[in-house]
Design a protein around this motif. Structure first.
Motif, PDB file in Angstrom:
ATOM      1  N   ASP A  92      -8.507  16.142   8.720  1.00 35.52           N
ATOM      2  CA  ASP A  92      -9.102  16.859   7.600  1.00 35.52           C
ATOM      3  C   ASP A  92      -9.828  15.860   6.705  1.00 35.52           C
ATOM      4  O   ASP A  92      -9.212  15.158   5.903  1.00 35.52           O
ATOM      5  CB  ASP A  92      -8.000  17.592   6.832  1.00 35.52           C
ATOM      6  N   SER A  93     -11.148  15.794   6.837  1.00 39.01           N
ATOM      7  CA  SER A  93     -11.937  14.769   6.125  1.00 39.01           C
ATOM      8  C   SER A  93     -11.846  14.895   4.600  1.00 39.01           C
ATOM      9  O   SER A  93     -12.071  13.919   3.887  1.00 39.01           O
ATOM     10  CB  SER A  93     -13.396  14.799   6.573  1.00 39.01           C
ATOM     11  N   GLU A  94     -11.478  16.050   4.097  1.00 41.34           N
ATOM     12  CA  GLU A  94     -11.287  16.201   2.645  1.00 41.34           C
ATOM     13  C   GLU A  94     -10.115  15.357   2.152  1.00 41.34           C
ATOM     14  O   GLU A  94     -10.005  15.096   0.959  1.00 41.34           O
ATOM     15  CB  GLU A  94     -11.052  17.672   2.287  1.00 41.34           C
ATOM     16  N   ASN A  95      -9.267  14.928   3.069  1.00 40.57           N
ATOM     17  CA  ASN A  95      -8.096  14.130   2.694  1.00 40.57           C
ATOM     18  C   ASN A  95      -8.208  12.671   3.120  1.00 40.57           C
ATOM     19  O   ASN A  95      -7.216  11.955   3.102  1.00 40.57           O
ATOM     20  CB  ASN A  95      -6.833  14.782   3.267  1.00 40.57           C
ATOM     21  N   TRP A  96      -9.394  12.225   3.484  1.00 40.63           N
ATOM     22  CA  TRP A  96      -9.621  10.814   3.777  1.00 40.63           C
ATOM     23  C   TRP A  96      -9.608  10.019   2.480  1.00 40.63           C
ATOM     24  O   TRP A  96     -10.018  10.497   1.423  1.00 40.63           O
ATOM     25  CB  TRP A  96     -10.961  10.613   4.468  1.00 40.63           C
ATOM     26  N   GLY A  97      -9.123   8.797   2.562  1.00 44.08           N
ATOM     27  CA  GLY A  97      -9.163   7.903   1.407  1.00 44.08           C
ATOM     28  C   GLY A  97      -8.140   8.199   0.336  1.00 44.08           C
ATOM     29  O   GLY A  97      -8.216   7.666  -0.768  1.00 44.08           O
ATOM     30  N   ARG A  98      -7.149   8.996   0.632  1.00 49.70           N
ATOM     31  CA  ARG A  98      -6.129   9.361  -0.357  1.00 49.70           C
ATOM     32  C   ARG A  98      -4.784   8.698  -0.095  1.00 49.70           C
ATOM     33  O   ARG A  98      -3.811   9.009  -0.756  1.00 49.70           O
ATOM     34  CB  ARG A  98      -5.966  10.877  -0.400  1.00 49.70           C
ATOM     35  N   GLY A  99      -4.734   7.827   0.909  1.00 51.57           N
ATOM     36  CA  GLY A  99      -3.500   7.101   1.195  1.00 51.57           C
ATOM     37  C   GLY A  99      -2.539   7.815   2.122  1.00 51.57           C
ATOM     38  O   GLY A  99      -1.432   7.326   2.376  1.00 51.57           O
ATOM     39  N   TYR A 100      -2.939   8.963   2.672  1.00 53.40           N
ATOM     40  CA  TYR A 100      -2.022   9.735   3.508  1.00 53.40           C
ATOM     41  C   TYR A 100      -1.729   9.060   4.847  1.00 53.40           C
ATOM     42  O   TYR A 100      -0.609   9.140   5.349  1.00 53.40           O
ATOM     43  CB  TYR A 100      -2.540  11.153   3.730  1.00 53.40           C
ATOM     44  N   ALA A 101      -2.726   8.400   5.429  1.00 51.14           N
ATOM     45  CA  ALA A 101      -2.473   7.697   6.708  1.00 51.14           C
ATOM     46  C   ALA A 101      -1.471   6.570   6.486  1.00 51.14           C
ATOM     47  O   ALA A 101      -0.559   6.373   7.290  1.00 51.14           O
ATOM     48  CB  ALA A 101      -3.777   7.158   7.292  1.00 51.14           C
ATOM     49  N   SER A 102      -1.608   5.844   5.404  1.00 46.70           N
ATOM     50  CA  SER A 102      -0.681   4.757   5.097  1.00 46.70           C
ATOM     51  C   SER A 102       0.737   5.292   4.884  1.00 46.70           C
ATOM     52  O   SER A 102       1.704   4.727   5.391  1.00 46.70           O
ATOM     53  CB  SER A 102      -1.155   3.992   3.857  1.00 46.70           C
ATOM     54  N   LEU A 103       0.860   6.386   4.166  1.00 49.74           N
ATOM     55  CA  LEU A 103       2.174   7.006   3.954  1.00 49.74           C
ATOM     56  C   LEU A 103       2.762   7.498   5.280  1.00 49.74           C
ATOM     57  O   LEU A 103       3.967   7.367   5.512  1.00 49.74           O
ATOM     58  CB  LEU A 103       2.069   8.176   2.974  1.00 49.74           C
TER      59      LEU A 103
END
Length: 166
Positions: A92-103
């Protein structure tokens, strides 16, 4: 912020998920770019991973609204050495750059320790700067380089192998 949950093939193989797999920006640094997808193929993939004893496919869900935004996979797990690959994407590109992958990686590390994995490995491409930053932020160190591993826009790029001892 996020939860990792086992995917249900009938509930999570959606048009939205399929749209991620067809989006060139989502799949450009993954092996997803080599495959054609359908909702049926997604269902089969989820079902196969759910049956596996040495691979774990987990959906990345926002806690606030339980929306599925991506996946993380641990495995295959080497039975005797207790090492495993890890791969992930936020579809979901709207959630890129929000730190979710790192979490998600942080939570996957905790999960991996619980299932007695001793070392995690991840491959990152030299031009995927965001992923490199995420990998290093989570304590992975570079173990090796695979020269000319990725063809992207008619140019070849190297891949780096990262690892973390658990």
């Amino acid at each position: 912020m996020i939860d990792l949950k086992k995917l249900n093939p009938n509930r999570h193989a959606t048009k939205k998920y399929l749209s991620w797999l067809k989006n060139p920006e989502v799949k450009r640094f993954t092996d997803l770019k080599y495959h054609k997808f359908s909702i049926q193929k997604i269902k089969e993939f989820i079902y196969e991973k759910n049956k596996s004893k040495n691979e774990f496919l987990l959906g990345i869900f926002l806690k606030k609204n339980n929306i599925h935004i991506g996946n993380i996979k641990i495995g295959p797990i080497h039975k005797f050495d207790r090492t495993a690959e890890i791969s992930y994407f936020i579809g979901d590109s709207e959630n890129w750059g929000r730190g979710y992958a790192s979490l998600a990686i942080k939570k996957a590390i905790i999960f991996s320790k619980k299932i007695k994995v001793k070392k995690l490995k991840v491959t990152g491409f030299e031009i995927n700067y965001a992923s490199k930053k995420i990998i290093e932020k989570n304590g992975f160190y570079r173990e090796g380089r695979l020269k000319s591993e990725l063809l992207h826009n008619k140019k070849r790029y190297s891949a780096f192998i990262y690892a973390k001892i658990l």
